[in-house]
Design an enzyme around this catalytic site. Sequence first.
Site, PDB file in Angstrom:
ATOM      1  N   HIS A 245       0.821  -1.090  -0.026  1.00 41.47           N
ATOM      2  CA  HIS A 245       0.225  -0.050   0.053  1.00 41.47           C
ATOM      3  C   HIS A 245       0.751   1.051   0.021  1.00 41.47           C
ATOM      4  O   HIS A 245       1.862   1.198   0.913  1.00 41.47           O
ATOM      5  CB  HIS A 245      -0.989  -0.012   1.285  1.00 41.47           C
ATOM      6  N   ARG A 261      -6.120  10.812  -2.369  1.00 44.07           N
ATOM      7  CA  ARG A 261      -5.457  11.189  -3.775  1.00 44.07           C
ATOM      8  C   ARG A 261      -6.670  11.294  -4.511  1.00 44.07           C
ATOM      9  O   ARG A 261      -6.403  12.176  -5.317  1.00 44.07           O
ATOM     10  CB  ARG A 261      -4.700  10.097  -3.885  1.00 44.07           C
TER      11      ARG A 261
END
Length: 453
Positions: A245, A261
Amino acid sequence: ETLDADVVIIGAGGAGMTAAITAASEGKSVIIIEKAPIVGGNTSRATGGMNAAETKYQETAGIEDSVELFVEDTMKGGYEKNNKELVQTMAEQSASAIEFLDSIGAHLSDVGKAGGASTNRSHRPVDAEGKILSVGSYLVPIFEQAAKDNNVTFYMETEATEIMMNEGAAVGVKASSANTDYTINAKAVILATGGFGGNLEMVESYKPELKGYVTTNASTITGDGIKMAEAVGANLVDMAEIQIHPTVVQSNGALITESLRGDGAILVNNEGKRFTNEVLTRDVVSANIIAEEGSAAWLIVDQQMFDDSNVIQGYVNKGYMIQGDTIADLAKAMEVDEATLQETIDNWVGMVKAGEDTDFGRDDLATVKYDLSKAPYYAVKIAPGVHHTMGGVEINTNTEVINKNGEVIPGLYAAGEVTGGVHGGNRLGGNAVADIIVFGRIAGQNAATYVSK
Ligand code: ADP
């Protein structure tokens, strides 16, 4: 000290405790050994739900799903590298696993959608107000209580070191605590030690490009079961399939959710410059972060994102994010050059306005929700983290451990993250919990049957 049991289980995470409850409810004497001071392992950290198909909760909610679709989604999510028979078993027995959970007082009654699933099959617990709870921290205390109610004996802070063998069959476990060495004689052994994501040397040995990554795993998840099984001839599969991740808080392994994001957060390096398209796949963004000096980066959000997000407010409250009233203040707190960070953010705001990322080709700027134009600003230092190890000990659909010649090792069973094959090249959210419950039950059941022979 010498102990005796019908079944000895190594590891008191979700898989181990499910196996323990199952074997004990068949009337077998069960010892479970756990090297940590608390039960739960990585299972306690599972925040999503449990995938299951054709359940009563789906039926109540009017959700159409099938075992076949669950299999198909899981195979696709794993890049078709999964052992299909294991996936089939997980899917077929997922609904009865939900019934089993109900029978011990764990009700995963809310059904939502998780990544990679073509319909709602992520079963989650809810509190009295209907708010969704994290599945792992909900299940673990229920498992512990059910195991104790079934007279399972726990040996805590006790580390298993060796599987005892006799004439090719597993016949017990050697273990030790701070002041006692144990020889535990048993008729069957179940490995439920979890994966090896907390053992960064072992991760690097199977996948050298993951050197320098932090981990989201509990510190005791070190691949012990895989090594003990290998020492008695077990075959290992998919060991280089390791899920990472990209945005993990370095000091404590906490995940910063990907959706920030997607909503418009940017990543900058320790010079205060963007260096990547932030919304590329996990593996590519991770590699780009690692290539930067210090192998880390900062994720930046603005006040507008903060105002709209409970999640960001939580990160700030927990102390993960630092704040700056102005970009210059934030730069100071981050110890990056003020003028550079100012230029990066001004440039970004301009590109969002224009709808085009002329620097890194991010293709969602025309539609991105936030433009980072509202002070104050918040930043969190992140680095890629090892998240889940898909590989491990080879098992068949009875959870019997398979040796290097493709034969069953009698008396030896394994379930959960210690095994390989269920998730192939990539694990879907919600499938770790399905894996541990379905195969934990099968292991407990088959060990109990084997003991009775
Ligand atoms: P799973 O999700 O497969 O159930 P978890 O990570 O939840 O796996 O749990 C694995 C458990 O096994 C952890 O609590 C861990 O501390 C324990 N464990 C790992 N290695 C050993 C060992 N050598 N001896 C005893 N317990 C172990």
